[in-house]
Design an enzyme around this catalytic site. Structure first.
Site, PDB file in Angstrom:
ATOM      1  N   LYS A  91      -9.552  -1.817 -14.908  1.00 21.09           N
ATOM      2  CA  LYS A  91      -8.495  -2.030 -15.912  1.00 21.09           C
ATOM      3  C   LYS A  91      -7.721  -3.316 -15.621  1.00 21.09           C
ATOM      4  O   LYS A  91      -7.487  -4.123 -16.506  1.00 21.09           O
ATOM      5  CB  LYS A  91      -7.486  -0.856 -15.925  1.00 21.09           C
ATOM      6  CG  LYS A  91      -8.083   0.507 -16.187  1.00 21.09           C
ATOM      7  CD  LYS A  91      -7.001   1.572 -16.300  1.00 21.09           C
ATOM      8  CE  LYS A  91      -6.202   1.809 -15.020  1.00 21.09           C
ATOM      9  NZ  LYS A  91      -7.003   2.304 -13.879  1.00 21.09           N
ATOM     10  N   ARG A 105       0.090   7.740 -17.590  1.00 20.10           N
ATOM     11  CA  ARG A 105      -0.863   8.467 -16.757  1.00 20.10           C
ATOM     12  C   ARG A 105      -0.683   9.977 -16.906  1.00 20.10           C
ATOM     13  O   ARG A 105      -1.429  10.730 -16.289  1.00 20.10           O
ATOM     14  CB  ARG A 105      -0.644   8.100 -15.290  1.00 20.10           C
ATOM     15  CG  ARG A 105      -1.669   7.104 -14.715  1.00 20.10           C
ATOM     16  CD  ARG A 105      -1.186   6.768 -13.338  1.00 20.10           C
ATOM     17  NE  ARG A 105      -2.152   6.289 -12.412  1.00 20.10           N
ATOM     18  CZ  ARG A 105      -2.279   5.011 -12.056  1.00 20.10           C
ATOM     19  NH1 ARG A 105      -1.578   4.071 -12.653  1.00 20.10           N
ATOM     20  NH2 ARG A 105      -3.112   4.677 -11.093  1.00 20.10           N
ATOM     21  N   ARG A 151     -12.621  -2.632  -1.894  1.00 19.19           N
ATOM     22  CA  ARG A 151     -11.783  -3.488  -2.749  1.00 19.19           C
ATOM     23  C   ARG A 151     -10.741  -4.257  -1.942  1.00 19.19           C
ATOM     24  O   ARG A 151     -10.130  -3.723  -1.022  1.00 19.19           O
ATOM     25  CB  ARG A 151     -11.080  -2.611  -3.788  1.00 19.19           C
ATOM     26  CG  ARG A 151     -10.203  -3.419  -4.725  1.00 19.19           C
ATOM     27  CD  ARG A 151      -9.787  -2.637  -5.935  1.00 19.19           C
ATOM     28  NE  ARG A 151      -8.689  -1.717  -5.678  1.00 19.19           N
ATOM     29  CZ  ARG A 151      -8.032  -1.092  -6.650  1.00 19.19           C
ATOM     30  NH1 ARG A 151      -8.395  -1.249  -7.908  1.00 19.19           N
ATOM     31  NH2 ARG A 151      -7.048  -0.276  -6.351  1.00 19.19           N
ATOM     32  N   ARG A 211      -5.420  -2.558   0.092  1.00 23.39           N
ATOM     33  CA  ARG A 211      -4.273  -1.699  -0.231  1.00 23.39           C
ATOM     34  C   ARG A 211      -4.274  -0.446   0.642  1.00 23.39           C
ATOM     35  O   ARG A 211      -5.319   0.127   0.925  1.00 23.39           O
ATOM     36  CB  ARG A 211      -4.350  -1.280  -1.704  1.00 23.39           C
ATOM     37  CG  ARG A 211      -3.595  -2.203  -2.620  1.00 23.39           C
ATOM     38  CD  ARG A 211      -3.850  -1.908  -4.053  1.00 23.39           C
ATOM     39  NE  ARG A 211      -3.632  -0.523  -4.447  1.00 23.39           N
ATOM     40  CZ  ARG A 211      -3.713  -0.083  -5.699  1.00 23.39           C
ATOM     41  NH1 ARG A 211      -4.003  -0.919  -6.671  1.00 23.39           N
ATOM     42  NH2 ARG A 211      -3.505   1.178  -5.985  1.00 23.39           N
ATOM     43  N   ARG A 255      -6.179  10.354  -5.559  1.00 22.52           N
ATOM     44  CA  ARG A 255      -5.988   9.582  -6.795  1.00 22.52           C
ATOM     45  C   ARG A 255      -7.004   9.988  -7.868  1.00 22.52           C
ATOM     46  O   ARG A 255      -6.667  10.079  -9.049  1.00 22.52           O
ATOM     47  CB  ARG A 255      -6.094   8.078  -6.498  1.00 22.52           C
ATOM     48  CG  ARG A 255      -4.878   7.570  -5.727  1.00 22.52           C
ATOM     49  CD  ARG A 255      -5.160   6.267  -5.011  1.00 22.52           C
ATOM     50  NE  ARG A 255      -5.346   5.154  -5.905  1.00 22.52           N
ATOM     51  CZ  ARG A 255      -5.987   4.027  -5.563  1.00 22.52           C
ATOM     52  NH1 ARG A 255      -6.486   3.888  -4.343  1.00 22.52           N
ATOM     53  NH2 ARG A 255      -6.088   3.054  -6.422  1.00 22.52           N
TER      54      ARG A 255
HETATM   55  P1  AMP Z   1      -2.473   1.644  -9.457  1.00 19.29           P
HETATM   56  O1  AMP Z   1      -2.229   0.283  -8.908  1.00 19.29           O
HETATM   57  O2  AMP Z   1      -2.429   1.692 -10.958  1.00 19.29           O
HETATM   58  O3  AMP Z   1      -3.724   2.287  -8.891  1.00 19.29           O
HETATM   59  O4  AMP Z   1      -1.244   2.549  -8.977  1.00 19.29           O
HETATM   60  C1  AMP Z   1      -0.973   2.748  -7.601  1.00 19.29           C
HETATM   61  C2  AMP Z   1      -0.106   3.975  -7.418  1.00 19.29           C
HETATM   62  O5  AMP Z   1       1.156   3.782  -8.084  1.00 19.29           O
HETATM   63  C3  AMP Z   1      -0.661   5.263  -8.012  1.00 19.29           C
HETATM   64  O6  AMP Z   1      -1.563   5.920  -7.142  1.00 19.29           O
HETATM   65  C4  AMP Z   1       0.638   6.068  -8.194  1.00 19.29           C
HETATM   66  O7  AMP Z   1       1.124   6.558  -6.953  1.00 19.29           O
HETATM   67  C5  AMP Z   1       1.602   4.992  -8.660  1.00 19.29           C
HETATM   68  N1  AMP Z   1       1.591   4.831 -10.131  1.00 19.29           N
HETATM   69  C6  AMP Z   1       1.191   3.745 -10.845  1.00 19.29           C
HETATM   70  N2  AMP Z   1       1.334   3.952 -12.154  1.00 19.29           N
HETATM   71  C7  AMP Z   1       1.845   5.207 -12.292  1.00 19.29           C
HETATM   72  C8  AMP Z   1       2.203   6.009 -13.407  1.00 19.29           C
HETATM   73  N3  AMP Z   1       2.056   5.568 -14.671  1.00 19.29           N
HETATM   74  N4  AMP Z   1       2.696   7.261 -13.164  1.00 19.29           N
HETATM   75  C9  AMP Z   1       2.853   7.711 -11.908  1.00 19.29           C
HETATM   76  N5  AMP Z   1       2.517   7.026 -10.817  1.00 19.29           N
HETATM   77  C10 AMP Z   1       2.016   5.763 -10.992  1.00 19.29           C
END
Ligand code: AMP
Length: 208
Positions: A13, A88, A127, A154, A165
């Site tokens: 994404k 989400r 990654r 990360r 996740r």
């Molecule tokens: P991402 O970079 O999108 O994989 O997000 C990393 C982490 O941030 C996720 O595993 C969640 O802990 C938190 N996070 C990001 N976006 C959201 C969201 N829309 N709702 C809840 N937690 C989020």
């Protein structure tokens, strides 16, 4: 154009959003990036969010919704945006719909980038991410080709957090596919192809 990107962590994404940002000047709003910046700044929100993120769990809706509302109100988002990693949960999607309606803005599409879970696990374990602009690539990429920063792994790209996740995606985020289908907004691309092939398909699907 105002877009929501849906798909599992590691589906690509962010990569597709950056390409759309670079080509069309849309504001790329990644809640993951916003939350990581809050954690790095040790803001009140960042301190609250950190333990959820480290464990691979979703951060509570109210914290994330507040962040997105603020970001959507900024100038650059008025000429079009790509929401990456938000919504989400169904509650977040409903809140987003209410917020956009109040702003007089309509979503053009919710684009699902579809990749099988086995592929996701492989991708995330190797990654690397740019701490500065959020660009991601495989472990062979040491320096960000976009902004020159040194790439890192990360904390939540470890096997335990990745498993959590993916479970959160299955249980809490996948219902949004049905939600956006019922609103006539869902579009889909196969994300298990080279980046540029996926991007051509994204543009085609969106009529760009
Ligand atoms: P991402 O970079 O999108 O994989 O997000 C990393 C982490 O941030 C996720 O595993 C969640 O802990 C938190 N996070 C990001 N976006 C959201 C969201 N829309 N709702 C809840 N937690 C989020």
């Amino acid at each position: 154009m105002n877009l929501v990107l849906l798909g599992a962590p590691g589906a690509g994404k962010g990569t597709q959003a950056k390409k759309l940002e670079d080509e069309y000047g849309l504001a790329h709003i990644s809640t993951g990036d916003l939350l990581r910046a809050a954690v790095a700044a040790q803001s009140e929100l960042g301190v609250k969010a950190k333990s959820y993120m480290d464990a691979g769990q979703l951060v509570p809706d109210d914290l994330v919704i507040g962040l997105v509302k603020e970001r959507l109100a900024q100038d650059d988002a008025q000429k079009g945006f790509i929401l990456d990693g938000f919504p989400r949960t169904t509650a977040q999607a409903q809140e987003l719909a209410t917020q956009l309606e109040a702003m007089g803005i309509a979503l053009d599409a919710a684009l699902l980038v579809e990749v099988a879970p086995e592929v996701i696990i492989k991708r995330l374990s190797s990654r690397r991410t740019c701490p500065s602009c959020g660009f991601t690539a495989g472990e062979e990429t040491k320096t960000c080709p976009r902004c020159g920063a040194t790439m890192y792994q990360r904390d939540d790209d470890n096997p335990e957090a990745v498993a959590t996740r993916l479970t959160a995606y299955e249980n809490q985020t996948k219902p949004l596919i049905e939600y956006y289908t019922s609103h006539g907004l869902l579009r889909e691309v196969d994300g298990d192809r080279p980046v540029d092939v996926v991007y051509a398909s994204v543009k085609d699907t969106l009529g760009l």
